[in-house]
Design an enzyme around this catalytic site. Structure first.
Site, short mmCIF file in Angstrom:
data_model
loop_
_atom_site.label_atom_id
_atom_site.label_comp_id
_atom_site.label_asym_id
_atom_site.label_seq_id
_atom_site.Cartn_x
_atom_site.Cartn_y
_atom_site.Cartn_z
N TYR A 93 19.91 2.74 26.69
CA TYR A 93 20.96 3.17 27.63
C TYR A 93 20.56 4.43 28.38
O TYR A 93 20.65 4.50 29.61
CB TYR A 93 22.26 3.40 26.84
CG TYR A 93 23.45 3.77 27.70
CD1 TYR A 93 24.22 2.79 28.33
CD2 TYR A 93 23.84 5.11 27.86
CE1 TYR A 93 25.32 3.12 29.11
CE2 TYR A 93 24.93 5.45 28.64
CZ TYR A 93 25.67 4.44 29.26
OH TYR A 93 26.77 4.79 30.03
N ASP B 245 26.63 -12.23 37.74
CA ASP B 245 25.83 -11.45 36.79
C ASP B 245 24.89 -10.62 37.66
O ASP B 245 23.99 -11.17 38.32
CB ASP B 245 25.05 -12.41 35.89
CG ASP B 245 24.08 -11.69 34.96
OD1 ASP B 245 23.80 -10.49 35.19
OD2 ASP B 245 23.58 -12.33 34.02
P1 NAD Z 1 33.36 -1.29 30.50
O1 NAD Z 1 32.69 -2.01 29.40
O2 NAD Z 1 34.84 -1.34 30.59
O3 NAD Z 1 32.80 -1.75 31.92
C1 NAD Z 1 31.53 -2.27 32.14
C2 NAD Z 1 31.69 -3.45 33.08
O4 NAD Z 1 30.39 -3.98 33.42
C3 NAD Z 1 32.49 -4.59 32.44
O5 NAD Z 1 33.52 -4.99 33.31
C4 NAD Z 1 31.45 -5.70 32.26
O6 NAD Z 1 32.00 -7.00 32.40
C5 NAD Z 1 30.51 -5.39 33.40
N1 NAD Z 1 29.20 -6.00 33.21
C6 NAD Z 1 28.41 -5.98 32.10
N2 NAD Z 1 27.31 -6.71 32.31
C7 NAD Z 1 27.41 -7.22 33.57
C8 NAD Z 1 26.58 -8.06 34.36
N3 NAD Z 1 25.41 -8.53 33.88
N4 NAD Z 1 27.01 -8.38 35.60
C9 NAD Z 1 28.17 -7.90 36.10
N5 NAD Z 1 28.98 -7.10 35.39
C10 NAD Z 1 28.61 -6.77 34.14
O7 NAD Z 1 32.84 0.21 30.41
P2 NAD Z 1 32.99 1.44 31.43
O8 NAD Z 1 33.07 2.64 30.61
O9 NAD Z 1 34.06 1.17 32.41
O10 NAD Z 1 31.56 1.42 32.12
C11 NAD Z 1 31.39 1.35 33.53
C12 NAD Z 1 30.14 2.11 33.92
O11 NAD Z 1 30.36 3.51 33.65
C13 NAD Z 1 28.88 1.72 33.16
O12 NAD Z 1 27.76 1.74 34.04
C14 NAD Z 1 28.75 2.82 32.12
O13 NAD Z 1 27.42 3.01 31.71
C15 NAD Z 1 29.28 4.01 32.91
N6 NAD Z 1 29.69 5.14 32.09
C16 NAD Z 1 30.80 5.07 31.30
C17 NAD Z 1 31.17 6.19 30.56
C18 NAD Z 1 32.41 6.22 29.69
O14 NAD Z 1 32.64 7.24 29.03
N7 NAD Z 1 33.23 5.21 29.66
C19 NAD Z 1 30.40 7.34 30.59
C20 NAD Z 1 29.27 7.37 31.38
C21 NAD Z 1 28.94 6.26 32.13
#
Ligand code: NAD
Length: 266
Positions: free
Chosen positions: A164, A65
């Site tokens: 966020y 975490d």
């Molecule tokens: P996702 O939900 O697939 O991935 C997020 C990951 O973070 C998951 O694997 C989750 O298990 C992990 N996570 C959450 N809390 C955690 C913790 N306390 N310790 C360790 N791991 C933890 O979503 P995603 O879209 O792949 O997001 C990845 C990153 O990209 C994030 O920071 C998100 O804000 C950013 N992001 C995503 C988008 C999008 O359009 N998908 C856009 C902008 C930014």
């Protein structure tokens, strides 16, 4: 495929799904050994590690975490034990807990800030300590590289997502301040700001035609992003091809930050 990361070791947090998994795969394809951090579900991280290994790469899954400093320490210890050190750290873990402002609970404010901002702080801090501990390596011009996964919401305000957007705005200034502090040590710190990327975090925004059509009004390039778009950007930012790039946020967003609402209005 150009193997610009041959001989390097990477750690990607939150890499059991979405962008983190895509980035881990791209780094592995570019020749890096990859530690795949997961929070609670080991199986997808272990599956990805097994796939990378079966294709001739080297990867393993590691739990933590990232909002907990002891678990983050243990994650770095596990990477150092397995691979000796780390060269590339992608602080990617993140989550959303959306609510209108007056309904937003203190718990959900804290949970998002703790994971998205404090989690990246702890990950980046341990990365800098490890780069300094082991000193220069011949595999890269830099002592180490850190990539923070930010968002277009480090720039674009987002009603209903104040926690966020605040976390991502915080990442922008944390990344730049850290980059300024550690550049003299030859540590490069940069961010990627994804736009709308097809992952579980934003499924509601693309999984029906109506939602997709609405989303695409915000994307001048006319398509949703894929995790490979972010993976390729991460490989470049991690490689010596970007050796003079410091403290920059690379928007990978199909033009979302170009204020498309102004295209025919003004
Ligand atoms: P996702 O939900 O697939 O991935 C997020 C990951 O973070 C998951 O694997 C989750 O298990 C992990 N996570 C959450 N809390 C955690 C913790 N306390 N310790 C360790 N791991 C933890 O979503 P995603 O879209 O792949 O997001 C990845 C990153 O990209 C994030 O920071 C998100 O804000 C950013 N992001 C995503 C988008 C999008 O359009 N998908 C856009 C902008 C930014």
């Amino acid at each position: 495929m150009q193997r610009s990361l041959e001989g390097q070791i990477a750690l990607v947090t939150g890499a059991s799904s979405g962008i983190g998994a895509g980035v881990a795969q791209s780094l592995a394809d570019a020749g890096a050994k990859v530690a795949i951090n997961y929070h609670s579900h080991a199986e997808p991280a272990e599956k990805l590690a097994a796939e990378i290994t079966a294709n001739g790469g080297d990867a393993f899954a590691v739990a933590a975490d990232v909002s907990d400093e002891h678990e983050t320490d243990a994650m770095f210890d596990a990477v150092v034990k397995r691979y000796g050190t780390v060269d590339i750290v992608v602080a990617n873990s993140g989550l959303q807990k959306d609510a209108r402002f007056t309904e937003l609970t203190l718990d959900d404010w804290r949970r998002v800030i703790d994971t998205n901002l404090t989690g990246q702080f702890l990950t980046a801090q341990r990365a800098v300590r490890e780069f300094q501990r082991r000193g220069p390596r011949p595999v890269s011009k830099a002592l180490g590289k850190i990539i923070c996964m930010s968002s277009v919401h480090e720039i674009i305000p987002w009603a209903g997502h104040v926690n966020y957007a605040s976390s991502k705005g915080g990442i922008q200034m944390m990344m730049k301040s850290l980059a300024q502090e550690v550049a003299p040590l030859r540590i490069r710190v940069n961010s990627i700001a994804p736009g709308a990327i097809r992952t579980p975090i934003n499924k509601d925004a693309w999984d029906t035609q109506e939602a997709l059509d609405r989303l695409l009004t915000l994307v001048p390039y006319g398509r949703v992003g894929e995790v490979e778009d972010i993976g390729r950007a991460a490989v470049w930012l991690a490689s010596d091809d970007s050796d003079y790039v410091i403290g920059t946020t690379l928007c990978v967003d199909g033009g979302m930050t170009l204020y498309p609402g102004f295209a025919d209005n003004g």
